[in-house]
Design a protein around this motif. Structure first.
Motif, short mmCIF file in Angstrom:
data_model
loop_
_atom_site.label_atom_id
_atom_site.label_comp_id
_atom_site.label_asym_id
_atom_site.label_seq_id
_atom_site.Cartn_x
_atom_site.Cartn_y
_atom_site.Cartn_z
N GLU A 1 -12.16 29.22 -28.74
CA GLU A 1 -11.77 27.84 -28.41
C GLU A 1 -13.02 26.98 -28.46
O GLU A 1 -14.09 27.41 -28.04
N ASP B 1 -14.33 22.41 -28.81
CA ASP B 1 -13.92 21.01 -28.67
C ASP B 1 -14.47 20.19 -29.84
O ASP B 1 -15.63 20.37 -30.23
N GLU C 1 -9.67 22.31 -29.91
CA GLU C 1 -9.25 21.30 -28.94
C GLU C 1 -9.74 19.93 -29.40
O GLU C 1 -10.95 19.72 -29.53
N LEU D 1 -2.27 20.97 -23.49
CA LEU D 1 -3.25 21.23 -22.43
C LEU D 1 -2.88 20.46 -21.17
O LEU D 1 -2.52 19.29 -21.23
N TRP E 1 -6.23 28.84 -19.46
CA TRP E 1 -7.69 28.65 -19.42
C TRP E 1 -8.13 28.54 -17.97
O TRP E 1 -7.33 28.21 -17.09
O1 G3P Z 1 -8.88 24.37 -23.98
C1 G3P Z 1 -9.10 24.83 -22.69
C2 G3P Z 1 -10.25 24.15 -22.03
O2 G3P Z 1 -11.31 24.13 -22.94
C3 G3P Z 1 -9.95 22.77 -21.56
O3 G3P Z 1 -10.96 22.21 -20.81
O4 G3P Z 1 -12.91 20.82 -20.42
O5 G3P Z 1 -13.23 23.17 -21.05
O6 G3P Z 1 -12.42 21.54 -22.74
P1 G3P Z 1 -12.44 21.93 -21.29
#
Ligand code: G3P
Ligand code: MG
Length: 237
Positions: free
Chosen positions: A33, A35, A107, A160, A205
């Motif tokens: 995963e 971002d 994400e 999410l 998560w």
């Molecule tokens: O996708 C799960 C998790 O990554 C969401 O929160 O803030 O870690 O991107 P965050």
């Protein structure tokens, strides 16, 4: 069950870097995963925050810098003993992931800044690399997930959430998404059963860095997204 490494092997290596992705696979992850944001020149880049300060030696918003400027920064600020790491582009990640069995959870970090056209850009790159079967798109921005589905309904998407949605399974089903990605604190056995009844996958998560992840196994999740893929691998063995 898929063992997703949260921002790569975040528990031991600089988050959202190629090093963290490589180490995650070595540790036994079969999912990654991360971002994604848009740079000033419209390139897809892998970093968690909208701002550069926490994880890099830069200052500014990610969207105020070009890809070239971003890639001059050191993304291992939180691990001073680690060698210098670059902010990866999504293209670099796909070059690494292509041909591997790994499932990639992209994400879209577009809740605060709703980057215009980010869905199309991600989709175009997924097509270019012919990697759609191994992708799950997720976002806290559920409007963006609907936009993604409108581009191609075959791309799997995960909703999410960190809040306690009322009848979350009905909400996710109504949106037509394949997965629910709740923070661990907002999901329990009863909720998990409702998702199973509705044939919606559950990728949980963790809202806390270190945790006894194994206590979530009775919920039969389709995946766990954790900072320590090595620990998940251990109890799955
Ligand atoms: O996708 C799960 C998790 O990554 C969401 O929160 O803030 O870690 O991107 P965050
Ligand atoms: Mg994330």
């Amino acid at each position: 069950m898929i063992n997703f490494a949260h921002r790569g092997f975040k528990g031991k290596y600089p988050e959202n870097t190629m090093l963290a992705f490589k180490k995650a696979i070595e540790a036994g992850a079969d999912g990654i995963e991360f971002d994604v944001h848009l740079s000033k020149d419209g390139e897809l880049v892998i970093i968690h925050d909208e701002t550069l300060e926490r994880t890099t030696d830069g200052e500014a918003l990610v969207c105020e810098k070009t890809l070239e400027q971003l890639q001059k920064l050191n993304a291992s600020k939180l691990y001073p003993d680690c060698e210098i790491q670059k902010i990866p582009s999504l293209r670099e990640y796909f070059e690494f992931a292509k041909g591997k069995e790994i499932i990639t959870n992209i994400e879209l970090k577009n809740s605060i800044i709703d980057y215009r056209g980010i869905e199309e850009k991600v989709y175009e790159l997924i097509k270019e690399y012919d990697i759609a079967e191994k992708i799950i798109i997720s976002s806290f921005n559920h409007q963006s997930l609907v936009r993604f589905k409108n581009i191609d309904p075959k791309i799997k998407c995960g909703v999410l959430e960190s809040s306690r949605l009322y009848k979350a399974w009905e909400y996710v089903k109504n949106l037509g998404m394949e997965y629910y990605h709740p923070m661990n604190f907002v999901v329990d056995k009863e909720i998990a059963e409702k998702f199973a009844e509705n044939d919606i996958g559950l990728n949980i998560w963790f809202g806390k860095a270190d945790y006894d992840y194994s206590q979530y196994l009775p919920l039969n999740p389709s995946g766990l997204i954790t900072d320590y893929p090595n620990k998940v691998k251990e109890f799955l063995n």
